[in-house]
Design a protein around this motif. Structure first.
Motif, mmCIF file in Angstrom:
data_model
loop_
_atom_site.group_PDB
_atom_site.id
_atom_site.type_symbol
_atom_site.label_atom_id
_atom_site.label_comp_id
_atom_site.label_asym_id
_atom_site.label_seq_id
_atom_site.Cartn_x
_atom_site.Cartn_y
_atom_site.Cartn_z
ATOM 1 N N UNK A 28 0.849 -1.191 0.000
ATOM 2 C CA UNK A 28 0.000 0.000 0.000
ATOM 3 C C UNK A 28 0.886 1.243 0.000
ATOM 4 N N UNK A 29 1.907 1.252 0.833
ATOM 5 C CA UNK A 29 2.822 2.386 0.912
ATOM 6 C C UNK A 29 3.643 2.516 -0.371
ATOM 7 N N UNK A 30 4.169 1.402 -0.854
ATOM 8 C CA UNK A 30 5.002 1.407 -2.053
ATOM 9 C C UNK A 30 4.297 1.998 -3.260
ATOM 10 N N UNK A 31 3.052 1.572 -3.475
ATOM 11 C CA UNK A 31 2.329 1.973 -4.668
ATOM 12 C C UNK A 31 1.342 3.097 -4.434
ATOM 13 N N UNK A 32 1.292 3.628 -3.218
ATOM 14 C CA UNK A 32 0.393 4.745 -2.919
ATOM 15 C C UNK A 32 -1.075 4.378 -3.073
ATOM 16 N N UNK A 33 -1.426 3.175 -2.650
ATOM 17 C CA UNK A 33 -2.800 2.704 -2.757
ATOM 18 C C UNK A 33 -3.649 3.285 -1.633
ATOM 19 N N UNK A 34 -4.954 3.269 -1.839
ATOM 20 C CA UNK A 34 -5.844 3.835 -0.826
ATOM 21 C C UNK A 34 -6.079 2.907 0.345
ATOM 22 N N UNK A 35 -6.077 1.585 0.077
ATOM 23 C CA UNK A 35 -6.312 0.664 1.185
ATOM 24 C C UNK A 35 -5.669 -0.683 0.906
ATOM 25 N N UNK A 36 -5.526 -1.451 1.960
ATOM 26 C CA UNK A 36 -4.963 -2.787 1.847
ATOM 27 C C UNK A 36 -5.923 -3.723 1.121
ATOM 28 N N UNK A 37 -7.194 -3.359 1.065
ATOM 29 C CA UNK A 37 -8.177 -4.176 0.355
ATOM 30 C C UNK A 37 -7.818 -4.309 -1.121
ATOM 31 N N UNK A 38 -7.178 -3.285 -1.700
ATOM 32 C CA UNK A 38 -6.740 -3.361 -3.092
ATOM 33 C C UNK A 38 -5.743 -4.499 -3.269
ATOM 34 N N UNK A 39 -4.809 -4.622 -2.341
ATOM 35 C CA UNK A 39 -3.802 -5.688 -2.409
ATOM 36 C C UNK A 39 -4.480 -7.048 -2.299
ATOM 37 N N UNK A 49 1.317 -8.803 -7.611
ATOM 38 C CA UNK A 49 2.553 -9.568 -7.442
ATOM 39 C C UNK A 49 2.277 -10.868 -6.686
ATOM 40 N N UNK A 50 3.056 -11.903 -6.977
ATOM 41 C CA UNK A 50 2.830 -13.173 -6.282
ATOM 42 C C UNK A 50 3.187 -13.058 -4.798
ATOM 43 N N UNK A 51 2.308 -13.577 -3.979
ATOM 44 C CA UNK A 51 2.536 -13.585 -2.541
ATOM 45 C C UNK A 51 2.470 -15.005 -2.017
ATOM 46 N N UNK A 52 2.797 -15.153 -0.769
ATOM 47 C CA UNK A 52 2.727 -16.471 -0.135
ATOM 48 C C UNK A 52 2.312 -16.302 1.311
ATOM 49 N N UNK A 53 1.773 -17.363 1.872
ATOM 50 C CA UNK A 53 1.307 -17.337 3.264
ATOM 51 C C UNK A 53 2.392 -17.827 4.210
ATOM 52 N N UNK A 54 2.474 -17.143 5.325
ATOM 53 C CA UNK A 54 3.286 -17.574 6.459
ATOM 54 C C UNK A 54 2.299 -17.612 7.619
ATOM 55 N N UNK A 55 1.792 -18.807 7.899
ATOM 56 C CA UNK A 55 0.710 -18.903 8.872
ATOM 57 C C UNK A 55 -0.509 -18.194 8.317
ATOM 58 N N UNK A 56 -1.029 -17.220 9.063
ATOM 59 C CA UNK A 56 -2.200 -16.486 8.590
ATOM 60 C C UNK A 56 -1.828 -15.194 7.863
ATOM 61 N N UNK A 67 9.897 -7.275 -9.998
ATOM 62 C CA UNK A 67 9.710 -7.872 -11.325
ATOM 63 C C UNK A 67 8.293 -7.622 -11.833
ATOM 64 N N UNK A 68 7.312 -7.758 -10.957
ATOM 65 C CA UNK A 68 5.918 -7.511 -11.331
ATOM 66 C C UNK A 68 5.735 -6.056 -11.757
#
Length: 79
Positions: A28-39, A49-56, A67-68
């Protein structure tokens, strides 16, 4: 690989890759997005961008995020 941590993930990506994985809030900070819901929407639609889970928690590899973003810029220039 240690880098100076200023608190702003954009600073660490500009100077080199940070030595930690990024959180959705970092994106959100990197791309200047309005909310985490966008991510989370990107993740659900598989358009971000590809993400992965670490627990929850969801985390992003800084190299994959870079790269993305570079691919998105190249796509925009080609259009």
């Amino acid at each position: 690989m240690a880098t100076a941590q200023s608190g702003d993930p954009r600073d660490t990506l500009r100077a080199g890759l940070p030595d930690r994985y990024l959180s959705p809030e970092d994106l959100v900070t990197l791309f200047g997005l309005e909310s985490v819901e966008t991510v989370y929407t990107w993740r659900k639609k598989r358009t971000g961008p590809p993400g992965f889970r670490v627990g929850k928690h969801v985390r992003y590899d800084p190299a994959a995020v870079r790269a993305w973003a570079e691919q998105r810029m190249a796509d925009d220039e080609a259009a």
